[in-house]
Design a protein around this motif. Structure first.
Motif, PDB file in Angstrom:
ATOM      1  N   ARG A 132       0.827  -1.214   0.000  1.00  0.00           N
ATOM      2  CA  ARG A 132       0.000   0.000   0.000  1.00  0.00           C
ATOM      3  C   ARG A 132       0.859   1.260   0.000  1.00  0.00           C
ATOM      4  O   ARG A 132       0.507   2.260  -0.620  1.00  0.00           O
ATOM      5  N   ALA A 133       2.001   1.219   0.679  1.00  0.00           N
ATOM      6  CA  ALA A 133       2.915   2.374   0.693  1.00  0.00           C
ATOM      7  C   ALA A 133       3.460   2.636  -0.709  1.00  0.00           C
ATOM      8  O   ALA A 133       3.551   3.797  -1.136  1.00  0.00           O
ATOM      9  N   LYS A 135       0.634   4.164  -2.695  1.00  0.00           N
ATOM     10  CA  LYS A 135       0.441   5.569  -2.315  1.00  0.00           C
ATOM     11  C   LYS A 135       1.509   6.447  -2.955  1.00  0.00           C
ATOM     12  O   LYS A 135       1.224   7.528  -3.462  1.00  0.00           O
ATOM     13  N   TRP A 136       2.745   5.969  -2.941  1.00  0.00           N
ATOM     14  CA  TRP A 136       3.859   6.691  -3.554  1.00  0.00           C
ATOM     15  C   TRP A 136       3.610   6.902  -5.046  1.00  0.00           C
ATOM     16  O   TRP A 136       3.744   8.006  -5.560  1.00  0.00           O
ATOM     17  N   LEU A 137       3.209   5.828  -5.750  1.00  0.00           N
ATOM     18  CA  LEU A 137       2.923   5.959  -7.182  1.00  0.00           C
ATOM     19  C   LEU A 137       1.784   6.934  -7.416  1.00  0.00           C
ATOM     20  O   LEU A 137       1.849   7.764  -8.323  1.00  0.00           O
ATOM     21  N   THR A 138       0.753   6.868  -6.609  1.00  0.00           N
ATOM     22  CA  THR A 138      -0.382   7.783  -6.755  1.00  0.00           C
ATOM     23  C   THR A 138       0.081   9.226  -6.618  1.00  0.00           C
ATOM     24  O   THR A 138      -0.272  10.078  -7.441  1.00  0.00           O
ATOM     25  N   TYR A 145      -6.499   2.605  -4.446  1.00  0.00           N
ATOM     26  CA  TYR A 145      -7.417   1.694  -3.767  1.00  0.00           C
ATOM     27  C   TYR A 145      -6.603   0.489  -3.310  1.00  0.00           C
ATOM     28  O   TYR A 145      -6.505  -0.507  -4.018  1.00  0.00           O
ATOM     29  N   GLY A 146      -5.966   0.617  -2.149  1.00  0.00           N
ATOM     30  CA  GLY A 146      -5.116  -0.465  -1.654  1.00  0.00           C
ATOM     31  C   GLY A 146      -3.894  -0.614  -2.528  1.00  0.00           C
ATOM     32  O   GLY A 146      -3.120   0.320  -2.682  1.00  0.00           O
ATOM     33  N   LYS A 204       2.003  -5.996  -7.105  1.00  0.00           N
ATOM     34  CA  LYS A 204       1.874  -7.360  -6.576  1.00  0.00           C
ATOM     35  C   LYS A 204       3.119  -8.165  -6.930  1.00  0.00           C
ATOM     36  O   LYS A 204       3.954  -7.736  -7.731  1.00  0.00           O
ATOM     37  N   LEU A 205       3.227  -9.332  -6.338  1.00  0.00           N
ATOM     38  CA  LEU A 205       4.352 -10.223  -6.599  1.00  0.00           C
ATOM     39  C   LEU A 205       4.218 -10.853  -7.979  1.00  0.00           C
ATOM     40  O   LEU A 205       3.117 -11.212  -8.403  1.00  0.00           O
TER      41      LEU A 205
END
Length: 102
Positions: free
Chosen positions: A10-11, A14-17, A30-31, A50-51
């Protein structure tokens, strides 16, 4: 291998957003998913953190493919390659629309 928690993922999202917003794109987090709209709002994309199959944390396009470098898509971006990711996303959501009749 690194073990990433949902908070880590999520961090990154958030950074990309925040970086998308700073680059002039409309982005909503959103997550682990980020919805990005181009300037015209005609084009949009969903990016997911995601992985991958090898257990590396990567950014993925909405169709599930990990995002690669613009000049060599076989070289996958790491989660820290934000500026290269912004350039790739912009190529997708900021394509100028063609005018009909031209």
């Amino acid at each position: 291998m690194n073990r990433y928690t949902s908070e880590d993922i999520r961090a990154y999202a958030k950074w990309l957003t925040q970086e998308c917003l700073a680059a002039g794109l409309s982005a909503e987090e959103y997550g682990a998913e980020i919805f990005i709209h181009g300037a015209s709002n005609h084009l949009s994309e969903r990016i997911i953190c995601k992985l991958d199959d090898q257990g590396h944390l990567r950014w993925h396009w909405s169709w599930g493919v990990p995002i690669g470098r613009l000049n060599d898509s076989s070289q996958l971006l790491s989660v820290d390659d934000i500026q290269e990711l912004i350039r790739s996303i912009s190529k997708v959501v900021c394509v100028p629309l063609r005018r009909s009749g031209m």
